[in-house]
Design a protein around this motif. Sequence first.
Motif, short mmCIF file in Angstrom:
data_model
loop_
_atom_site.label_atom_id
_atom_site.label_comp_id
_atom_site.label_asym_id
_atom_site.label_seq_id
_atom_site.Cartn_x
_atom_site.Cartn_y
_atom_site.Cartn_z
N LEU A 97 46.63 -38.79 -71.51
CA LEU A 97 46.83 -40.26 -72.19
C LEU A 97 48.01 -40.84 -71.80
CD1 LEU A 97 45.83 -39.17 -75.99
CD2 LEU A 97 44.53 -40.71 -74.39
N ARG A 98 49.12 -40.36 -71.60
CA ARG A 98 50.35 -40.87 -71.22
C ARG A 98 49.87 -41.33 -69.77
NH1 ARG A 98 54.94 -37.06 -73.24
NH2 ARG A 98 55.30 -38.30 -75.23
N GLY A 99 49.39 -40.45 -68.92
CA GLY A 99 49.25 -41.07 -67.40
C GLY A 99 48.12 -42.22 -67.22
N ALA A 100 47.54 -42.53 -68.31
CA ALA A 100 46.65 -43.65 -68.35
C ALA A 100 47.20 -44.71 -69.01
CB ALA A 100 45.33 -43.42 -69.13
N GLY A 101 48.67 -44.30 -69.43
CA GLY A 101 49.42 -45.61 -70.07
C GLY A 101 49.57 -45.62 -71.32
N TYR A 102 49.24 -44.64 -72.17
CA TYR A 102 49.19 -44.91 -73.51
C TYR A 102 50.26 -44.16 -74.13
CZ TYR A 102 44.27 -46.46 -73.20
OH TYR A 102 43.21 -47.55 -72.91
N THR A 103 50.85 -44.64 -75.31
CA THR A 103 51.60 -44.00 -76.17
C THR A 103 50.93 -43.81 -77.46
OG1 THR A 103 53.57 -45.09 -75.30
CG2 THR A 103 53.93 -44.64 -77.35
N VAL A 104 51.19 -42.48 -77.98
CA VAL A 104 50.50 -41.90 -79.16
C VAL A 104 51.58 -41.81 -80.11
CG1 VAL A 104 49.29 -40.05 -80.19
CG2 VAL A 104 48.73 -40.69 -77.77
N LEU A 105 51.03 -42.53 -81.40
CA LEU A 105 51.82 -42.37 -82.58
C LEU A 105 50.75 -41.99 -83.70
CD1 LEU A 105 53.89 -46.07 -82.47
CD2 LEU A 105 54.75 -43.74 -82.00
N GLY A 106 51.24 -40.91 -84.60
CA GLY A 106 50.67 -40.59 -85.80
C GLY A 106 51.43 -41.23 -86.88
N VAL A 166 39.49 -36.77 -80.37
CA VAL A 166 40.17 -37.28 -79.15
C VAL A 166 39.33 -37.37 -78.24
CG1 VAL A 166 42.20 -36.65 -77.66
CG2 VAL A 166 42.30 -36.51 -80.01
N ALA A 167 38.38 -36.26 -77.94
CA ALA A 167 37.37 -36.28 -76.89
C ALA A 167 36.42 -37.72 -76.92
CB ALA A 167 36.54 -35.17 -77.03
N SER A 168 36.04 -38.07 -78.11
CA SER A 168 35.64 -39.15 -78.21
C SER A 168 35.96 -40.47 -77.78
CB SER A 168 34.82 -39.41 -79.91
OG SER A 168 34.01 -40.57 -80.06
N LEU A 169 37.24 -40.30 -78.08
CA LEU A 169 38.14 -41.76 -77.88
C LEU A 169 38.42 -41.71 -76.26
CD1 LEU A 169 40.06 -44.03 -78.88
CD2 LEU A 169 41.90 -41.83 -78.99
N ARG A 170 38.57 -40.56 -75.78
CA ARG A 170 38.62 -40.62 -74.32
C ARG A 170 37.49 -41.18 -73.58
NH1 ARG A 170 42.42 -37.73 -71.74
NH2 ARG A 170 41.07 -37.29 -70.26
N LYS A 171 36.28 -40.82 -73.88
CA LYS A 171 35.20 -41.41 -73.64
C LYS A 171 35.32 -42.80 -73.80
CE LYS A 171 31.55 -37.59 -73.56
NZ LYS A 171 32.47 -36.37 -74.69
N LYS A 172 35.51 -43.25 -75.01
CA LYS A 172 35.47 -44.75 -75.36
C LYS A 172 36.35 -45.49 -74.31
CE LYS A 172 33.94 -44.84 -79.87
NZ LYS A 172 33.40 -43.61 -80.46
N LEU A 173 37.46 -44.66 -74.07
CA LEU A 173 38.54 -45.53 -73.13
C LEU A 173 38.26 -45.18 -71.69
CD1 LEU A 173 41.93 -44.52 -75.36
CD2 LEU A 173 40.61 -46.70 -75.14
N LYS A 174 37.27 -44.43 -71.36
CA LYS A 174 36.51 -44.27 -70.02
C LYS A 174 37.76 -43.51 -69.16
CE LYS A 174 33.55 -48.16 -69.86
NZ LYS A 174 33.35 -48.29 -71.15
N LEU A 175 38.37 -42.56 -70.00
CA LEU A 175 39.33 -41.78 -69.51
C LEU A 175 38.82 -40.28 -68.70
CD1 LEU A 175 42.39 -41.86 -71.65
CD2 LEU A 175 42.02 -43.42 -69.72
N ASP A 176 37.45 -40.00 -69.08
CA ASP A 176 37.07 -38.73 -68.47
C ASP A 176 35.99 -39.38 -67.41
OD1 ASP A 176 38.06 -37.09 -70.21
OD2 ASP A 176 36.44 -37.53 -71.94
N ALA A 177 36.29 -38.82 -66.19
CA ALA A 177 35.57 -39.31 -65.16
C ALA A 177 34.11 -38.59 -64.94
CB ALA A 177 36.41 -38.67 -63.72
#
Length: 158
Positions: free
Chosen positions: A62-71, A147-158
């Motif tokens: 996520l960081r590699g794709a430029g995202y900062t995560v906050l809970g 998180v897996a679903s979110l990654r798909k929506k963000l197109k982070l899984d090749a």
Amino acid sequence: MADARLDTGATAPEFTLPDADGNQISLADLRGQKVILYFYPAASTPGCTTEACDFRDSLNSLRGAGYTVLGISKDEAEPLKKFRDEEHLNFPLLSDTDLTVHQLYGAYGEKSMYGKTVTGVLRSTFVIDEAGTVTLPLYNVKATGHVASLRKKLKLDA
């Protein structure tokens, strides 16, 4: 009394909240970065632990794709610190004890639990772009697989 939900294109409500160590974190300070902001009901509970550990395990990509995560939760600093340390969480956990920020994001209101309607935290995630615009509002997400679903929506899984 669910507050209005945010839609895609909405301006993300500004906030400043303390993290587990008492440091103030402001959304405004993160302008120019993409932010994944997620609301969870309570530290150290099974579903919230699953979700937090999924974010932890995906943080490098996520960081590699430029995202900062906050809970964000309604927990005070001590439970947040314990949760972070026990689960080796590598992103800030913010304390919103009076639920102000939860309500600004529509992440608090009526939900169904075990067939009953209760008022509480709605497990929600918001993706916010560099300009502070909500690009992906997700309400009532499931802890497992989120998180897996979110990654798909963000197109982070090749």
